[in-house]
Scaffold this active site. Structure first.
Site, PDB file in Angstrom:
ATOM      1  N   TYR A 193       0.859 -14.852 -14.244  1.00 42.58           N
ATOM      2  CA  TYR A 193       0.053 -13.883 -13.492  1.00 42.58           C
ATOM      3  C   TYR A 193      -1.412 -14.313 -13.459  1.00 42.58           C
ATOM      4  O   TYR A 193      -2.053 -14.301 -12.401  1.00 42.58           O
ATOM      5  CB  TYR A 193       0.187 -12.498 -14.130  1.00 42.58           C
ATOM      6  CG  TYR A 193      -0.631 -11.429 -13.449  1.00 42.58           C
ATOM      7  CD1 TYR A 193      -0.174 -10.815 -12.293  1.00 42.58           C
ATOM      8  CD2 TYR A 193      -1.866 -11.036 -13.962  1.00 42.58           C
ATOM      9  CE1 TYR A 193      -0.925  -9.830 -11.661  1.00 42.58           C
ATOM     10  CE2 TYR A 193      -2.622 -10.054 -13.344  1.00 42.58           C
ATOM     11  CZ  TYR A 193      -2.147  -9.454 -12.189  1.00 42.58           C
ATOM     12  OH  TYR A 193      -2.896  -8.487 -11.557  1.00 42.58           O
ATOM     13  N   ASN A 197      -3.549  -7.029  -0.887  1.00 42.64           N
ATOM     14  CA  ASN A 197      -3.406  -6.291  -2.136  1.00 42.64           C
ATOM     15  C   ASN A 197      -2.047  -6.494  -2.802  1.00 42.64           C
ATOM     16  O   ASN A 197      -1.927  -6.394  -4.013  1.00 42.64           O
ATOM     17  CB  ASN A 197      -3.630  -4.798  -1.878  1.00 42.64           C
ATOM     18  CG  ASN A 197      -3.234  -3.934  -3.064  1.00 42.64           C
ATOM     19  OD1 ASN A 197      -3.921  -3.900  -4.079  1.00 42.64           O
ATOM     20  ND2 ASN A 197      -2.103  -3.245  -2.945  1.00 42.64           N
ATOM     21  N   ALA A 249       0.795  -1.233   0.000  1.00 35.47           N
ATOM     22  CA  ALA A 249       0.000   0.000   0.000  1.00 35.47           C
ATOM     23  C   ALA A 249       0.826   1.282   0.000  1.00 35.47           C
ATOM     24  O   ALA A 249       0.312   2.332   0.334  1.00 35.47           O
ATOM     25  CB  ALA A 249      -0.956   0.003   1.198  1.00 35.47           C
ATOM     26  N   GLY A 265      -6.780  12.187   9.306  1.00 31.85           N
ATOM     27  CA  GLY A 265      -6.990  11.989  10.734  1.00 31.85           C
ATOM     28  C   GLY A 265      -6.699  10.592  11.233  1.00 31.85           C
ATOM     29  O   GLY A 265      -7.076  10.236  12.351  1.00 31.85           O
ATOM     30  N   LYS A 271      -3.716 -15.309 -10.005  1.00 31.77           N
ATOM     31  CA  LYS A 271      -4.924 -14.606  -9.579  1.00 31.77           C
ATOM     32  C   LYS A 271      -6.149 -15.520  -9.586  1.00 31.77           C
ATOM     33  O   LYS A 271      -7.024 -15.428  -8.716  1.00 31.77           O
ATOM     34  CB  LYS A 271      -5.153 -13.379 -10.465  1.00 31.77           C
ATOM     35  CG  LYS A 271      -4.109 -12.293 -10.301  1.00 31.77           C
ATOM     36  CD  LYS A 271      -4.097 -11.743  -8.887  1.00 31.77           C
ATOM     37  CE  LYS A 271      -3.151 -10.573  -8.740  1.00 31.77           C
ATOM     38  NZ  LYS A 271      -3.173  -9.966  -7.372  1.00 31.77           N
ATOM     39  N   SER A 309      -7.918  -9.793  -9.855  1.00 32.97           N
ATOM     40  CA  SER A 309      -7.747  -9.137 -11.149  1.00 32.97           C
ATOM     41  C   SER A 309      -8.786  -9.663 -12.127  1.00 32.97           C
ATOM     42  O   SER A 309      -9.291 -10.785 -11.981  1.00 32.97           O
ATOM     43  CB  SER A 309      -6.345  -9.432 -11.694  1.00 32.97           C
ATOM     44  OG  SER A 309      -6.220  -9.017 -13.032  1.00 32.97           O
TER      45      SER A 309
END
Length: 253
Positions: free
Chosen positions: A157, A88, A11, A52, A161, A144
């Site tokens: 790939y 992710n 991330a 925040g 997935k 994906s």
């Protein structure tokens, strides 16, 4: 009251960052990981603080399964809870080309990150969540459109997935009696650093009608969907797959 906490892998930028920022806007504190620790980490941290949120960055290689428990321990040490896990982190194929020339070591590397690493980290997260009483317990896998759409020049790939999609469904069934909610999110053609190398190709294909919505997806599109899924409004939909692809996966004549 203690804010809910989300852990998001991969991330520091792109889709992962967009998910983190969107969840921060929704009131979450954020723990996030990435294999690289650079200026982009500081940018993500600043973006989260601007919303925040308290944040924690852990430099981590998701393929290193022996280190998974340490990541979870760091999250609980910092926040004392974990309500949401978003898997992710992932890589594209290192070598595009004829799948008849695909090397076993390349195949193993891609599946080691995208499938094996993601699967066993989610297992570690689930075990930790089961030991402690939290409010909502949500696990989301970012897969994906390549779970369904073949690309023979990057078959490794696609396989990674597609297999992760099946892991998501199995985990959803295992954890449903425990009150967990597990989802799979399938992004389509999203504008990120990973797709930048083939941007010209996708610009042309989108102009030709490949994506019915007629545009690239943006990381924020994925972030908004994930935030909706963790809201609790879809708790009875565990095991479901949600596409964020502008209609790319809709079968057409």
């Amino acid at each position: 009251m203690t804010r809910p906490v989300a852990l998001i892998t991969g991330a520091r930028r792109g889709i992962g960052r967009a998910i983190a920022v969107s969840l921060a806007q929704a009131g979450y504190d954020i723990a996030f990981t990435d294999i690289v620790a650079d200026a982009a980490v500081d940018e993500t941290t600043a973006a989260l603080e601007a919303e925040g949120a308290q944040s924690l960055f852990v430099a981590h290689d998701v393929a290193a399964t022996e280190s998974h428990a340490g990541v979870i321990d760091a999250v609980y040490a910092r926040f004392g809870r974990l309500d949401c896990f978003v898997s992710n982190a992932g890589i594209g194929t290192p070598v595009r080309g004829d799948m008849l020339d695909l090397a076993p070591e390349t195949f193993d590397h891609v599946l080691g990150v995208n499938l094996r690493g993601a699967a066993f980290l989610s297992q570690c997260v689930a075990r930790a969540m089961l030991k402690r009483e939290e409010g909502g317990r949500t696990i989301i896998f970012i897969t994906s459109a390549s779970t369904e759409m073949v690309s023979p020049d990057r078959a490794d790939y696609c396989v990674s997935k597609a297999a992760l999609s099946m892991w998501s469904k199995n985990l959803a069934m295992r954890l449903a009696p425990e009150g967990f909610v597990v989802f799979e999110v399938r992004p389509g053609i999203i504008r990120t650093d990973m797709t930048a190398v083939v941007a010209a190709k996708y610009d042309r294909r989108i102009a030709e009608g490949l994506v019915p919505a007629g545009r690239w997806g943006e990381p924020a599109d994925v972030g908004r969907l994930v935030t909706g899924l963790v809201s609790g409004a879809f708790a009875f939909s565990t095991g479901s797959v949600f596409a964020v692809d502008g209609g790319l996966l809709v079968p057409r004549l």
